[in-house]
Design an enzyme around this catalytic site. Structure first.
Site, PDB file in Angstrom:
ATOM      1  N   GLU A  21      -6.258   7.813  -8.806  1.00  0.00           N
ATOM      2  CA  GLU A  21      -6.421   6.442  -8.299  1.00  0.00           C
ATOM      3  C   GLU A  21      -7.839   6.176  -7.788  1.00  0.00           C
ATOM      4  OE1 GLU A  21      -2.765   6.466  -5.617  1.00  0.00           O
ATOM      5  OE2 GLU A  21      -2.650   4.491  -6.593  1.00  0.00           O
ATOM      6  N   TYR A  53      -9.376 -22.765   3.169  1.00  0.00           N
ATOM      7  CA  TYR A  53      -8.751 -21.655   2.422  1.00  0.00           C
ATOM      8  C   TYR A  53      -9.667 -21.088   1.354  1.00  0.00           C
ATOM      9  CZ  TYR A  53      -7.236 -25.737  -0.373  1.00  0.00           C
ATOM     10  OH  TYR A  53      -7.203 -26.915  -1.071  1.00  0.00           O
ATOM     11  N   VAL A  72      -2.408   0.974   1.558  1.00  0.00           N
ATOM     12  CA  VAL A  72      -2.304  -0.483   1.693  1.00  0.00           C
ATOM     13  C   VAL A  72      -2.211  -0.879   3.166  1.00  0.00           C
ATOM     14  CG1 VAL A  72      -1.331  -0.920  -0.594  1.00  0.00           C
ATOM     15  CG2 VAL A  72       0.209  -0.406   1.308  1.00  0.00           C
ATOM     16  N   GLU A  73      -1.669   0.007   4.007  1.00  0.00           N
ATOM     17  CA  GLU A  73      -1.571  -0.286   5.446  1.00  0.00           C
ATOM     18  C   GLU A  73      -2.960  -0.536   6.048  1.00  0.00           C
ATOM     19  OE1 GLU A  73       0.268   1.916   3.851  1.00  0.00           O
ATOM     20  OE2 GLU A  73       2.260   2.071   4.769  1.00  0.00           O
ATOM     21  N   LYS A  98       0.983  -4.151  -4.124  1.00  0.00           N
ATOM     22  CA  LYS A  98       0.263  -3.339  -5.115  1.00  0.00           C
ATOM     23  C   LYS A  98       1.164  -3.243  -6.347  1.00  0.00           C
ATOM     24  CE  LYS A  98      -1.994   1.223  -5.335  1.00  0.00           C
ATOM     25  NZ  LYS A  98      -2.113   2.511  -4.643  1.00  0.00           N
TER      26      LYS A  98
HETATM   27  N1  LIG Z   1       3.548   3.107   2.598  1.00  0.00           N
HETATM   28  C1  LIG Z   1       2.759   3.511   1.546  1.00  0.00           C
HETATM   29  N2  LIG Z   1       3.267   4.311   0.621  1.00  0.00           N
HETATM   30  C2  LIG Z   1       2.489   4.710  -0.408  1.00  0.00           C
HETATM   31  C3  LIG Z   1       1.160   4.261  -0.527  1.00  0.00           C
HETATM   32  C4  LIG Z   1       0.650   3.398   0.473  1.00  0.00           C
HETATM   33  O1  LIG Z   1      -0.523   2.960   0.455  1.00  0.00           O
HETATM   34  N3  LIG Z   1       1.475   3.044   1.496  1.00  0.00           N
HETATM   35  N4  LIG Z   1       0.404   4.646  -1.616  1.00  0.00           N
HETATM   36  C5  LIG Z   1       0.894   5.419  -2.552  1.00  0.00           C
HETATM   37  C6  LIG Z   1       0.115   5.723  -3.760  1.00  0.00           C
HETATM   38  O2  LIG Z   1      -1.253   5.448  -3.641  1.00  0.00           O
HETATM   39  C7  LIG Z   1       0.787   4.929  -4.890  1.00  0.00           C
HETATM   40  O3  LIG Z   1       0.443   3.549  -4.778  1.00  0.00           O
HETATM   41  C8  LIG Z   1       0.482   5.439  -6.251  1.00  0.00           C
HETATM   42  O4  LIG Z   1       1.557   5.163  -7.105  1.00  0.00           O
HETATM   43  C9  LIG Z   1       2.245   5.995  -2.499  1.00  0.00           C
HETATM   44  N5  LIG Z   1       3.007   5.541  -1.351  1.00  0.00           N
END
Ligand SMILES: Nc1nc2c(c(=O)[nH]1)N=C([C@H](O)[C@@H](O)CO)CN2
Length: 118
Positions: A21, A53, A72-73, A98
């Site tokens: 990634e 906006y 992503v958090e 995502k």
């Molecule tokens: N709560 C989360 N879980 C996962 C994340 C994330 O950012 N927050 N990221 C991944 C991996 O990067 C995924 O996107 C690849 O498939 C897995 N779980």
């Protein structure tokens, strides 16, 4: 309390915890609700009296395109702080998806609320 919103803002970025990634760009998709009071702008038709906006979108696109988060958090938290600190927004709700991260799922991600409702 009124809402200015942005729905389905799609941006390409480096994001993810796995080695593969870090080598590609993936799409994140934002739905954003921002508390504001639109009454002054409604009366005056002055863009400077409201939350623009387009300005928010441009700032977030620029930020996300140049970021390289693992989770992503973390991206969601940083986006929330930009909106609260730079645009004077007092409350927001952000959905950060995502799509494509989990092939069998339509979308995955987080939903956060920050600030105080008024
Ligand atoms: N709560 C989360 N879980 C996962 C994340 C994330 O950012 N927050 N990221 C991944 C991996 O990067 C995924 O996107 C690849 O498939 C897995 N779980």
């Amino acid at each position: 309390m009124d809402i200015v919103y942005i729905k389905g803002l799609k941006v390409e970025t480096v994001i993810g915890i796995y080695d593969w990634e870090r080598e590609i760009r993936q799409t994140v998709c934002l739905d954003l609700k921002m508390a504001t009071d639109i009454q002054q702008a409604a009366a005056s038709e002055d863009i400077d009296s409201t939350l623009n906006y387009k300005s928010v979108s441009d700032r977030l696109i620029s930020f996300i395109e140049t970021s390289e988060f693992l989770l992503v958090e973390t991206m969601a938290e940083e986006i929330a702080q930009i909106i609260l600190n730079e645009f004077g927004v007092r409350w927001l709700k952000l959905k950060l998806g995502k799509p494509g991260a989990v092939p069998m799922a339509e979308d995955v991600g987080v939903i956060i609320e920050r600030g105080e409702r008024f």
